[in-house]
Design a protein around this motif. Structure first.
Motif, PDB file in Angstrom:
ATOM      1  N   UNK A   2      -2.998  -5.080  -2.219  1.00 57.57           N
ATOM      2  CA  UNK A   2      -4.024  -4.652  -1.949  1.00 57.57           C
ATOM      3  C   UNK A   2      -4.216  -4.726  -0.242  1.00 57.57           C
ATOM      4  N   UNK A   3      -5.079  -4.089   0.190  1.00 53.06           N
ATOM      5  CA  UNK A   3      -5.585  -3.933   1.677  1.00 53.06           C
ATOM      6  C   UNK A   3      -7.277  -3.661   1.778  1.00 53.06           C
ATOM      7  N   UNK A   4      -7.745  -4.463   2.810  1.00 50.80           N
ATOM      8  CA  UNK A   4      -9.227  -4.236   3.095  1.00 50.80           C
ATOM      9  C   UNK A   4      -9.100  -3.164   4.159  1.00 50.80           C
ATOM     10  N   UNK A   5     -10.209  -2.217   3.654  1.00 51.42           N
ATOM     11  CA  UNK A   5     -10.535  -1.118   4.687  1.00 51.42           C
ATOM     12  C   UNK A   5     -11.679  -1.588   5.493  1.00 51.42           C
ATOM     13  N   UNK A   6     -11.473  -1.562   6.751  1.00 48.89           N
ATOM     14  CA  UNK A   6     -12.330  -1.872   7.725  1.00 48.89           C
ATOM     15  C   UNK A   6     -12.739  -1.064   8.728  1.00 48.89           C
ATOM     16  N   UNK A   7     -14.291  -1.104   9.193  1.00 49.17           N
ATOM     17  CA  UNK A   7     -14.595  -0.381  10.404  1.00 49.17           C
ATOM     18  C   UNK A   7     -14.540  -1.013  11.655  1.00 49.17           C
ATOM     19  N   UNK A   8     -14.044  -0.358  12.676  1.00 49.24           N
ATOM     20  CA  UNK A   8     -13.865  -1.218  13.919  1.00 49.24           C
ATOM     21  C   UNK A   8     -14.360  -0.160  14.914  1.00 49.24           C
TER      22      UNK A   8
ATOM     23  N   UNK B 155     -16.201  -4.449  10.141  1.00 50.78           N
ATOM     24  CA  UNK B 155     -17.188  -4.805   9.038  1.00 50.78           C
ATOM     25  C   UNK B 155     -16.091  -4.362   7.684  1.00 50.78           C
ATOM     26  N   UNK B 156     -16.098  -4.853   6.758  1.00 47.17           N
ATOM     27  CA  UNK B 156     -15.304  -4.573   5.610  1.00 47.17           C
ATOM     28  C   UNK B 156     -16.144  -3.259   4.870  1.00 47.17           C
ATOM     29  N   UNK B 157     -15.434  -2.375   4.669  1.00 43.84           N
ATOM     30  CA  UNK B 157     -15.969  -1.100   3.999  1.00 43.84           C
ATOM     31  C   UNK B 157     -15.247  -0.438   2.821  1.00 43.84           C
ATOM     32  N   UNK B 158     -14.130  -1.280   2.212  1.00 41.23           N
ATOM     33  CA  UNK B 158     -13.523  -0.831   1.135  1.00 41.23           C
ATOM     34  C   UNK B 158     -12.321  -1.738   0.884  1.00 41.23           C
ATOM     35  N   UNK B 159     -11.587  -1.454  -0.346  1.00 38.54           N
ATOM     36  CA  UNK B 159     -10.471  -2.088  -0.574  1.00 38.54           C
ATOM     37  C   UNK B 159      -9.610  -1.087  -1.296  1.00 38.54           C
ATOM     38  N   UNK B 160      -8.158  -0.961  -1.076  1.00 36.69           N
ATOM     39  CA  UNK B 160      -7.281  -0.485  -1.754  1.00 36.69           C
ATOM     40  C   UNK B 160      -6.404  -1.226  -2.559  1.00 36.69           C
ATOM     41  N   UNK B 161      -6.046  -0.619  -3.720  1.00 36.42           N
ATOM     42  CA  UNK B 161      -5.219  -1.488  -4.598  1.00 36.42           C
ATOM     43  C   UNK B 161      -4.312  -0.484  -5.317  1.00 36.42           C
ATOM     44  N   UNK B 162      -2.909  -0.936  -5.049  1.00 32.72           N
ATOM     45  CA  UNK B 162      -1.666  -0.401  -5.635  1.00 32.72           C
ATOM     46  C   UNK B 162      -0.928  -1.232  -6.660  1.00 32.72           C
ATOM     47  N   UNK B 163      -0.775  -0.841  -7.982  1.00 35.54           N
ATOM     48  CA  UNK B 163      -0.041  -1.589  -8.619  1.00 35.54           C
ATOM     49  C   UNK B 163       1.179  -0.559  -9.115  1.00 35.54           C
ATOM     50  N   UNK B 164       2.473  -1.106  -8.635  1.00 38.20           N
ATOM     51  CA  UNK B 164       3.665  -0.160  -8.918  1.00 38.20           C
ATOM     52  C   UNK B 164       3.827   0.150 -10.307  1.00 38.20           C
ATOM     53  N   UNK B 165       3.797  -0.838 -11.249  1.00 44.82           N
ATOM     54  CA  UNK B 165       4.288  -0.871 -12.777  1.00 44.82           C
ATOM     55  C   UNK B 165       3.548   0.454 -13.478  1.00 44.82           C
ATOM     56  N   UNK B 166       2.138   0.563 -13.165  1.00 46.64           N
ATOM     57  CA  UNK B 166       1.551   1.626 -13.919  1.00 46.64           C
ATOM     58  C   UNK B 166       1.272   2.608 -13.060  1.00 46.64           C
ATOM     59  N   UNK B 167       1.820   2.878 -11.842  1.00 47.85           N
ATOM     60  CA  UNK B 167       1.602   3.902 -10.921  1.00 47.85           C
ATOM     61  C   UNK B 167      -0.040   4.081 -10.403  1.00 47.85           C
ATOM     62  N   UNK B 168      -0.639   2.954 -10.466  1.00 46.95           N
ATOM     63  CA  UNK B 168      -1.957   2.668 -10.183  1.00 46.95           C
ATOM     64  C   UNK B 168      -2.494   2.565  -8.646  1.00 46.95           C
ATOM     65  N   UNK B 169      -3.203   3.456  -8.064  1.00 46.58           N
ATOM     66  CA  UNK B 169      -3.682   3.605  -6.918  1.00 46.58           C
ATOM     67  C   UNK B 169      -4.958   3.970  -6.921  1.00 46.58           C
ATOM     68  N   UNK B 170      -6.008   2.971  -6.212  1.00 48.10           N
ATOM     69  CA  UNK B 170      -7.498   3.312  -6.430  1.00 48.10           C
ATOM     70  C   UNK B 170      -8.099   2.698  -5.092  1.00 48.10           C
ATOM     71  N   UNK B 171      -9.140   3.177  -4.719  1.00 45.56           N
ATOM     72  CA  UNK B 171     -10.151   2.499  -3.772  1.00 45.56           C
ATOM     73  C   UNK B 171     -11.346   2.565  -4.288  1.00 45.56           C
TER      74      UNK B 171
ATOM     75  N   UNK C 258     -15.925  -6.905  -4.838  1.00 52.98           N
ATOM     76  CA  UNK C 258     -17.181  -7.795  -4.812  1.00 52.98           C
ATOM     77  C   UNK C 258     -17.183  -8.799  -3.783  1.00 52.98           C
ATOM     78  N   UNK C 259     -15.848  -9.279  -3.815  1.00 57.65           N
ATOM     79  CA  UNK C 259     -15.649 -10.820  -2.860  1.00 57.65           C
ATOM     80  C   UNK C 259     -15.683 -10.316  -1.356  1.00 57.65           C
ATOM     81  N   UNK C 260     -14.809  -9.101  -1.123  1.00 57.14           N
ATOM     82  CA  UNK C 260     -14.672  -8.811   0.327  1.00 57.14           C
ATOM     83  C   UNK C 260     -15.438  -7.884   0.633  1.00 57.14           C
ATOM     84  N   UNK C 261     -16.150  -6.984   0.085  1.00 58.89           N
ATOM     85  CA  UNK C 261     -17.001  -6.022   0.721  1.00 58.89           C
ATOM     86  C   UNK C 261     -18.323  -6.260   0.578  1.00 58.89           C
ATOM     87  N   UNK C 262     -18.733  -6.537  -0.609  1.00 64.78           N
ATOM     88  CA  UNK C 262     -20.373  -6.638  -0.885  1.00 64.78           C
ATOM     89  C   UNK C 262     -20.975  -7.994  -0.533  1.00 64.78           C
TER      90      UNK C 262
END
Length: 146
Positions: A28-34, A43-59, A142-146
């Motif tokens: 995962x990576x935090x998306x931030x506005x600079x 300021x943190x504005x989002x999170x990307x998450x990738x799980x290779x085993x089930x080809x899951x990519x979401x933000x 919830x932990x990193x953005x909100x």
């Protein structure tokens, strides 16, 4: 020396939980506005998450306009919102992902997390283990953005 665990005892699994939980590694990576790169504030504005085993990519994204404008009163709020929409489209894949539509989820994650000098930037990539990538994305958001 440690004692071996006793054998022949029944496993205690709380009601409603599966006896075996399969964990998958994810990145995962935090998306931030600079808004002003020279100041280094973000300021943190989002999170990307990738799980290779089930080809899951979401933000998951959320722009707190007041926080962004506190860093730079003339920040391009509309441009940041458009960039977040683009990130979400690339995660979904398909025609809305543009040229990345034919790329695998892993390739799209790597493209989204590549360093860039723009107002919307990815943070460093981190790893973890989860049984539920969607739940993990919500937790990180919830932990990193909100």
């Amino acid at each position: 020396m440690t004692e071996p665990l006793p054998t022949g005892l029944p496993a205690r699994v709380p009601a409603g939980l599966p006896a075996v939980v399969e964990l998958h590694d994810y990145e995962y990576a935090v998306i931030r506005a600079v808004p002003r790169v020279e100041r280094g504030e973000c300021v943190n504005i989002g999170v990307l998450l990738y799980c290779r085993q089930n080809a899951h990519l979401a933000a998951r994204t959320h722009l707190d306009q007041a926080r962004l404008l506190a860093l730079d009163p003339v920040a391009d709020v509309h441009g940041v919102r458009r960039a977040l929409q683009g990130i979400e489209a690339v995660c979904l894949g398909g025609p809305s992902a543009g040229p990345a539509a034919s790329d695998s989820p892993g390739q799209r994650f790597r493209w989204l997390t590549a360093p860039r000098s723009a107002i919307v930037q990815p943070g460093p990539v981190h790893t973890g283990l989860t049984a539920d990538p969607d739940a993990e994305l919500r937790r990180l958001f919830d932990q990193l953005v909100l």
